[in-house]
Design a protein around this motif. Structure first.
Motif, short mmCIF file in Angstrom:
data_model
loop_
_atom_site.label_atom_id
_atom_site.label_comp_id
_atom_site.label_asym_id
_atom_site.label_seq_id
_atom_site.Cartn_x
_atom_site.Cartn_y
_atom_site.Cartn_z
N VAL A 192 0.86 -1.18 0.00
CA VAL A 192 0.00 0.00 0.00
C VAL A 192 0.90 1.23 0.00
N LEU A 193 0.71 2.08 -0.98
CA LEU A 193 1.44 3.35 -1.07
C LEU A 193 0.44 4.48 -0.86
N TRP A 194 0.90 5.56 -0.24
CA TRP A 194 -0.02 6.69 -0.06
C TRP A 194 0.73 8.00 -0.19
N GLU A 195 -0.07 9.07 -0.35
CA GLU A 195 0.47 10.41 -0.56
C GLU A 195 1.01 10.95 0.77
N TYR A 196 2.25 10.56 1.07
CA TYR A 196 2.88 10.83 2.35
C TYR A 196 4.38 10.84 2.10
N PRO A 197 5.14 11.71 2.76
CA PRO A 197 6.58 11.79 2.50
C PRO A 197 7.28 10.44 2.70
N ILE A 198 8.07 10.05 1.72
CA ILE A 198 8.70 8.73 1.77
C ILE A 198 9.66 8.61 2.95
N PHE B 62 3.69 -0.81 3.84
CA PHE B 62 2.95 0.45 3.81
C PHE B 62 3.95 1.60 3.79
N LEU B 63 4.03 2.29 2.66
CA LEU B 63 5.04 3.33 2.47
C LEU B 63 4.46 4.56 1.80
N GLY B 64 5.07 5.71 2.06
CA GLY B 64 4.74 6.92 1.32
C GLY B 64 5.53 6.95 0.02
N MET B 65 4.99 7.62 -0.99
CA MET B 65 5.73 7.76 -2.26
C MET B 65 5.86 9.23 -2.65
N ASP B 66 5.52 10.15 -1.70
CA ASP B 66 5.62 11.57 -2.01
C ASP B 66 7.03 12.09 -1.71
N ASN B 67 7.29 13.32 -2.13
CA ASN B 67 8.62 13.90 -1.95
C ASN B 67 9.05 13.90 -0.48
N THR C 160 -0.46 15.59 9.15
CA THR C 160 -1.00 15.42 7.80
C THR C 160 -2.32 16.17 7.69
N PHE C 161 -2.77 16.39 6.46
CA PHE C 161 -4.03 17.09 6.25
C PHE C 161 -5.14 16.05 6.15
N GLY C 162 -5.48 15.45 7.29
CA GLY C 162 -6.50 14.41 7.30
C GLY C 162 -6.77 13.93 8.70
N ASP C 163 -7.72 13.03 8.82
CA ASP C 163 -8.12 12.48 10.12
C ASP C 163 -7.05 11.48 10.57
N TYR C 164 -6.19 11.90 11.51
CA TYR C 164 -5.07 11.05 11.89
C TYR C 164 -5.52 9.82 12.67
N ILE C 165 -6.66 9.90 13.33
CA ILE C 165 -7.18 8.73 14.05
C ILE C 165 -7.61 7.66 13.06
N ALA C 166 -8.31 8.07 11.99
CA ALA C 166 -8.72 7.11 10.96
C ALA C 166 -7.51 6.46 10.31
N SER C 167 -6.47 7.25 10.05
CA SER C 167 -5.25 6.70 9.44
C SER C 167 -4.56 5.73 10.38
N PHE C 168 -4.48 6.10 11.66
CA PHE C 168 -3.79 5.21 12.59
C PHE C 168 -4.57 3.92 12.81
N GLU C 169 -5.89 3.98 12.78
CA GLU C 169 -6.69 2.75 12.91
C GLU C 169 -6.35 1.76 11.80
N PHE C 170 -6.18 2.29 10.56
CA PHE C 170 -5.81 1.41 9.46
C PHE C 170 -4.40 0.86 9.64
#
Length: 581
Positions: free
Chosen positions: A254-260, A316-321, A289-299
């Motif tokens: 799983v890759l997401w829009e998050y600094p690598i 689970f890794l970021g692929m952003d700059n 991050t610009f989002g619900d950090y609790i929802a992200s941490f639950e995943f």
């Protein structure tokens, strides 16, 4: 103000203006001196330099040697009869200005260019207060127009430009006051969704949801895109789809829009290579991050538990700059080695010798006992080739290309031909193809999804998550400012959201190949775009394989008020932690 069109609703599409626009306030009534532009312009400092007069014009005044801009507005045409004449008119008052151009680009419903018409806006007598300018053409198969004003600069420091709002006429009728939200806007055209192809979804069901997409078993990459940031509903829905891909569709990455660089220590947590207590540090990072950090941490916590029960780990890794490679590499090494003999590695990081760092790291006995060869190769490749960038995260010319390179590099190490990768990001990054508007202004700028669709072709599947109404979180002014909760703009007629709101389903999946051809818009909003038009013309069947609809949106509940400065403090505290080395 016109419901359909006004000058202050035009977007500044030239992302690199040659100067900072300033204003001589003596040209404006005193009561208007403190007004700011209501429209969205880029870059953000420009918006503070555009002022409105009582007659709805905007003054562009500069004190440098050149001024250039592209103002543009996308319009889905109301109903008309073939053969009707369309006219765009605008009033101008200029001084020492040459090559100021009004252009209208015409598109059919499939986003194909039909034609381009243009005229130059020049006041022959510069003492003239206002001059009328207009162009016209006969309508045939046009579905949308892009009305643009181009100015390349005259090089004269005394140049001045004053423009009224353009007026759009069809068959000698000013259509600017038409309500784009009215069912009558498109006449009797049917834009409904076929109930036969609506697949209702449940928030509590993580099984079989992807099976509703034709050929999903043959896909290698599944993009899950959010039409807006700042939505708890969308984020939880994306994680729901990701869980289904992991449990039932052999997804191992799983890759997401998050600094690598920030995701390296997070990857250790997901793989179970650090103590459970490190989850509290992960939470603190996610708050930036610009989002619900609790929802992200639950995943993330679910993924750690899942990995503890299987021999084939999911990464689970970021692929952003990257944002702070030296600081975050120190943190990664510290967690990986549990602070055992880390001084030599910190010295390599500080000196920038990452090739040697990667080589000696994978030979460390402690690390070799902790993990497997594939994960070691992954860390080595990331450290050697993916942790530094010469470009800022906002560089539209490079950011998506570099995300594409990182995505391919990580996939090459981790995935075999039968395994799937899920990518979670904003829809703008995962779109299969450039929109017609982007082709017009940014012909050489491609997105991550454009590159992936070219390389993987029908092995790439992308889904966009759309919201109908409700609230969401947006930047107050720019990414450096605070957050605020705003109401989502009402869906316009002819949009996917408007059609979806007319169904009896609150949460469903719809295949794009079954969409009505007259649905030619969808909600789209990136960060820092308060007040910008969220509904753009697009042939939505071409851009995504499927759409997920969420009727009522809930804004991100757990989000920092100033995420940029919060993250800056987090990084500063880390830097102090490793300073003594």
């Amino acid at each position: 103000m016109n419901a359909l069109f006004s000058l202050d609703s035009m977007k500044l599409c030239d992302g690199k203006p040659s100067l900072k626009i300033t204003l001589d306030k003596t040209y404006l009534p005193k009561k208007l001196n403190n007004l700011k532009s209501k429209g969205h312009f880029y870059p953000k400092n420009v918006s503070e330099k555009l002022f409105h007069s009582e007659d709805d014009s905007i003054y562009f005044l500069n004190d440098a040697n050149s001024l250039r801009f592209i103002l543009s507005k996308n319009i889905i045409l109301p109903s008309y009869k073939k053969g009707n004449r369309c006219k765009v008119s605008i009033k101008s008052s200029t001084k020492t200005v040459r090559n100021l151009k009004l252009q209208v680009t015409r598109f059919d419903k499939n986003e194909n260019f039909i034609g381009i018409d243009s005229i130059y806006i020049e006041n022959e007598n510069e003492n003239e207060t206002w001059k009328g300018n207009e162009l016209s053409f006969v309508l045939s198969n046009e579905k949308a127009l892009e009305i643009s004003i181009f100015y390349a600069g005259s090089g004269d420091s005394t140049q001045q430009i004053r423009l009224s709002s353009p007026v759009l006429w069809i068959n000698n009728k000013d259509v600017g006051n038409l309500d784009t939200h009215s069912n009558q806007y498109l006449g009797h055209i049917n834009t409904s969704l076929n109930p036969e192809y609506i697949t209702p979804l449940s928030e509590n069901d993580n099984r079989d949801i992807l099976s509703n997409i034709d050929g999903i078993d043959d896909k290698l990459i599944i993009g899950l895109g959010e039409c807006v940031h700042g939505s708890t509903n969308i984020l939880r829905a994306e994680y729901q789809f990701a869980k289904n891909a992991i449990v039932d569709h052999n997804c191992k990455l799983v890759l997401w829009e998050y600094p690598i660089d920030m995701s390296l220590a997070l990857e250790l947590y997901v793989l179970g290579l650090v103590e459970e207590s490190y989850g509290e540090e992960i939470k603190k990072d996610l708050r930036g991050t610009f989002g619900d950090y609790i929802a992200s941490f639950e995943f993330i916590r679910w993924l750690r538990d899942y990995n503890s029960r299987t021999t084939e780990k999911v990464h689970f890794l970021g692929m952003d700059n990257p944002i702070a490679p030296k600081i975050l590499l120190n943190d990664f090494i510290s967690q990986l080695l549990n602070k055992e003999r880390i001084h030599p590695y910190f010295k390599l990081i500080d000196s920038g010798d990452l090739d040697e760092l990667a080589d000696v790291l994978v030979l460390n006995d402690t690390i070799m006992k902790k993990t497997d060869n594939t994960t070691l190769k992954l860390f080595q490749k990331i450290i050697k080739t993916n942790l530094y960038s010469d470009h800022s995260p906002a560089d539209i010319d490079r950011r998506d290309y570099e995300m594409y390179l990182r995505t391919c590099a990580i996939i090459d190490v981790l995935s075999d031909k039968n395994q799937k990768t899920v990518i979670i990001a904003h829809s703008v990054h995962l779109d299969r193809m450039q929109s017609a508007i982007n082709r017009l202004f940014y012909n050489s700028v491609y997105k991550l999804g454009n590159y992936l669709a070219t390389q993987y072709q029908n092995k790439y599947c992308t889904i966009s998550f759309q919201v109908g109404k409700g609230l969401y979180v947006q930047d107050e002014c720019s990414k450096l400012g605070s957050n605020r909760i705003e109401k989502l703009p009402e869906a316009i007629t002819g949009s996917f959201e408007k059609s979806a709101l007319n169904t009896n389903s609150d949460y469903f999946l719809y295949p794009s190949c079954k969409l009505n051809e007259h649905i030619v818009s969808k909600r789209y909003a990136t960060r820092g775009e308060r007040g910008n038009d969220q509904f753009q013309f697009v042939s939505i069947k071409k851009h995504f394989d499927a759409y997920v609809f969420i009727r009522e949106n809930i804004p991100s509940q757990n989000i920092e008020q100033f995420p940029f400065f919060y993250m800056g403090k987090r990084l500063h505290d880390r830097e102090k932690r490793y300073y003594f080395f």
